[in-house]
Structures are given as structure tokens and as C-alpha cells.
Enzyme design. Sequence first.
Site, PDB file in Angstrom:
ATOM      1  N   SER A 132     -28.604  42.251 -20.814  1.00  0.00           N
ATOM      2  CA  SER A 132     -27.156  43.036 -20.188  1.00  0.00           C
ATOM      3  C   SER A 132     -27.173  42.373 -19.052  1.00  0.00           C
ATOM      4  CB  SER A 132     -29.175  43.822 -19.487  1.00  0.00           C
ATOM      5  OG  SER A 132     -28.402  44.821 -19.152  1.00  0.00           O
ATOM      6  N   TYR A 156     -21.737  47.476 -17.898  1.00  0.00           N
ATOM      7  CA  TYR A 156     -21.597  48.403 -17.274  1.00  0.00           C
ATOM      8  C   TYR A 156     -20.656  47.658 -16.685  1.00  0.00           C
ATOM      9  CZ  TYR A 156     -26.527  48.969 -18.000  1.00  0.00           C
ATOM     10  OH  TYR A 156     -27.811  49.834 -18.387  1.00  0.00           O
ATOM     11  N   THR A 182     -21.684  50.194 -22.374  1.00  0.00           N
ATOM     12  CA  THR A 182     -22.842  50.950 -22.333  1.00  0.00           C
ATOM     13  C   THR A 182     -21.727  52.623 -21.785  1.00  0.00           C
ATOM     14  OG1 THR A 182     -24.824  49.837 -22.058  1.00  0.00           O
ATOM     15  CG2 THR A 182     -25.161  52.122 -21.243  1.00  0.00           C
ATOM     16  N   LYS A 264     -21.964  52.175 -26.631  1.00  0.00           N
ATOM     17  CA  LYS A 264     -23.214  52.241 -27.119  1.00  0.00           C
ATOM     18  C   LYS A 264     -23.090  53.491 -26.122  1.00  0.00           C
ATOM     19  CE  LYS A 264     -28.050  50.685 -25.980  1.00  0.00           C
ATOM     20  NZ  LYS A 264     -28.257  51.859 -24.525  1.00  0.00           N
ATOM     21  N   HIS A 288     -29.710  56.089 -24.792  1.00  0.00           N
ATOM     22  CA  HIS A 288     -29.994  55.909 -23.615  1.00  0.00           C
ATOM     23  C   HIS A 288     -32.349  55.586 -23.675  1.00  0.00           C
ATOM     24  CE1 HIS A 288     -28.762  52.625 -20.964  1.00  0.00           C
ATOM     25  NE2 HIS A 288     -29.582  52.749 -19.902  1.00  0.00           N
TER      26      HIS A 288
END
Length: 392
Positions: A132, A156, A182, A264, A288
Site C-alpha cells: 500500500s 493512491y 485504488t 481496484k 474496499h
Amino acid sequence: MSSPEIPFANYQYEIYLRGSMMNQRPRRPLDWQRLEEQAAATLARGPWGYIAGGAGRGDTMRANQAAFDRWALSPRMLRDVAQRSTARTVLGTPLPAPVLLAPIGVQTLAHPDGELATARASARTGVPLVTSSASSFTFEEIAEASGDTPRWYQLYWPKDRTIATSFIRRAEAAGYSALVVTLDTWLLGWRPMDLDEGFLPFLWGEGNVNYLQDPAFRALLAAPPEEDMQAAIGQFAFQFSNPAVTWEDLAFLRETTELPIVLKGILRADDARLAAEHGVDGVIVSNHGGRQVDGAIGALAALPEVVDAVGDRLEVLFDSGIRGGSDALKALALGARAVLLGRPYMWGLATGGEDGVVDVVRSLLAELDLAMALTGHRTIDDVDRSALVATP
């Protein structure tokens, strides 16, 4: 990691033999509900709420589980399953089984070693970690801890494209082999468990190390984080994601990297078709884990429609709600090329660090291998919708 000669299912015999011959019981519960309870008892309210909580009343989290209950596996008998293979290649990444560890940020909330422990568990099991952007350690440190095991990077999308470019370049240099973007967290969902505690770790500098140490991010600051941490955190909060991004902006990613790009957060066939039209390589059907929109469709309920829409053009993966090997097999039977395991490995991390994650992953792989065999399939590629029946 299991070899083709040692099926993942043999993990159960290790456990039985240790119990019978050495009077050794498993260090943690193998039942995921009991493991979750143990993790909850281990952690303080703030960290536990951040890991376990969902949006609103938790209806989407419950919908994720209910979606699995709408399908039942349909075993077939007298089929030779003595030799089996769960191996599959997804987006150029060879997998011992079609399973990856989902991107979860701020893993030091569960254990001091955080993502480093998870990366070491990834190396021991061969199951890749999707790292992440909001990790507690840098992409580079996590890559080093995962050794030669493949790894993917989750972005992100920040407001400033120079930061996005820097992140992608760093991930490429550290050996990440796919880019996961994402889409469903441009804004934080309404999360009562976090709000009740006033708990957001980024505000005290936990989970944003990749920003604070990034040269493109630091170039935006009047003073380095070491001198003015509050200003740096304010800039992080501003940059973290960009709700103005549209489909047309995907061209920037394609121009920036040659890595496979995976989106995603796809839950609709029309969005999946747009993804295909805009040149990405895969999508992950995900809500999520129920953390963003309350009252949303269960992710598994959305999977068949997305597979039918783009499964011949894109790799379709699945995330949100996997709790065991039978769940994974259902998603694979509905057309997912691979599944992502989320909260359960965090429960293992909370209760046992690296070893806890290994135990959770090996348990999932063993149950997946057994479910595949006991439904009459020799390879994971043999599994299709004929393995399922709809339940009332």
C-alpha cells in the site's frame, strides 16, 4: 512454500502430527472467527477499529459475506485428483496459487514490524504482497523484506502528478511488477468505529512515510518534515488522493509506466468496459472491504457481471470478503483469475507477527487445495461455474 510434490493440503497433516506426536497445538485458532476474536482482544480500540471497522452500519461488510452464501460448491465424485496444481500466472506474475495479499496500510497498528513482517511471510509462502501507498515502511524496505517473491504496488493517486510519477518510478526501481490503482478512496468513507475514537493515524505521521521521504513530495514543502512535521502532514492530507480524476487521466499512467495497470474498486460492468477501453490490463472487483460506502452491493455479487463484460479482454481479480479457501474457490469459479486476502492476514499479524501471517496464508492455501480436490478438480484452471449451484 509448497512444491508441486507437496500439496498445500498437507499442512493439515503437519498440524495433526505435531498434536499427536509432540502434543503441540496450533499457536493460534485456525477458525477465522475465533482468530478475529483473539486479534480484537489483543489490540487497543483505536487500532482494532481501524482494521475491523466498516462504513456506516456495516451493511456492506455483511453483504460481502452474504454474497458468498448465495453460492454453494457442488462436489463431483470418482475423479482422479491425486496429482493437483493450484499454480497460475496472472498479469505476468507466476503464483503458487491464485492468491495475493491485499494492500492494507498502516500495518504497524497490528504489530510493530508491520509490513516488514507481512513481506517476510510473503517470502516464506510465495504469495505476493500488494504494498500500500499508506504503508508504515517505505516501498523499498518492504521490497527488500520480501526477497525474490513477486510483489505489486498499490497507488493512491495524489493530486500532484510529480508525486505519482515519483512513487511509480520508486516502485519500478524496487522490483514491483504491477501497478494497482485504488479508485474508491478519493474521499474517506463514514467510519463510525474510527470516528468514535477520533482515530486517524496519518495525522500523527503513521502510515505516510512514503510521502514524507519522497523527493517530489518534499519539494512541495517550505521546510522538511524533520523541521515542521505538522505542515508536512497538512500537505499529505491535501495530496493523499484526487477526487477530480476521470477516465481520461488514465492516459497519464499508461504514459508513465510499462507495468501492468490494474484498477481496484470496480463493481459495475459499464465501468469494467470503460477500463478495457482505456487500455488497462486488469480490474479488481472490490468494495474496499465495506470500508467506503455503506449499503453497497456485495463484491462477489458484482463479480459475474464484470467477468461476463470484460473477462475476455482483461484479467479480472476479486477482493472483499475472502475468509477461507472455499470462499476463494467460489470467486475463482465465478471467473476471477485471482483473489486478494485482506483482514484475515491482519488478524494473524496482530496475534503472531510474521508467523501469524504465515499460519493464515498456509491455512487458506490448504483449504483452497482441499476444496479444489474435493469438488473433483485437478488444476485451478479446471474450475468454472459448473462447480457452483445457486442457493435459495
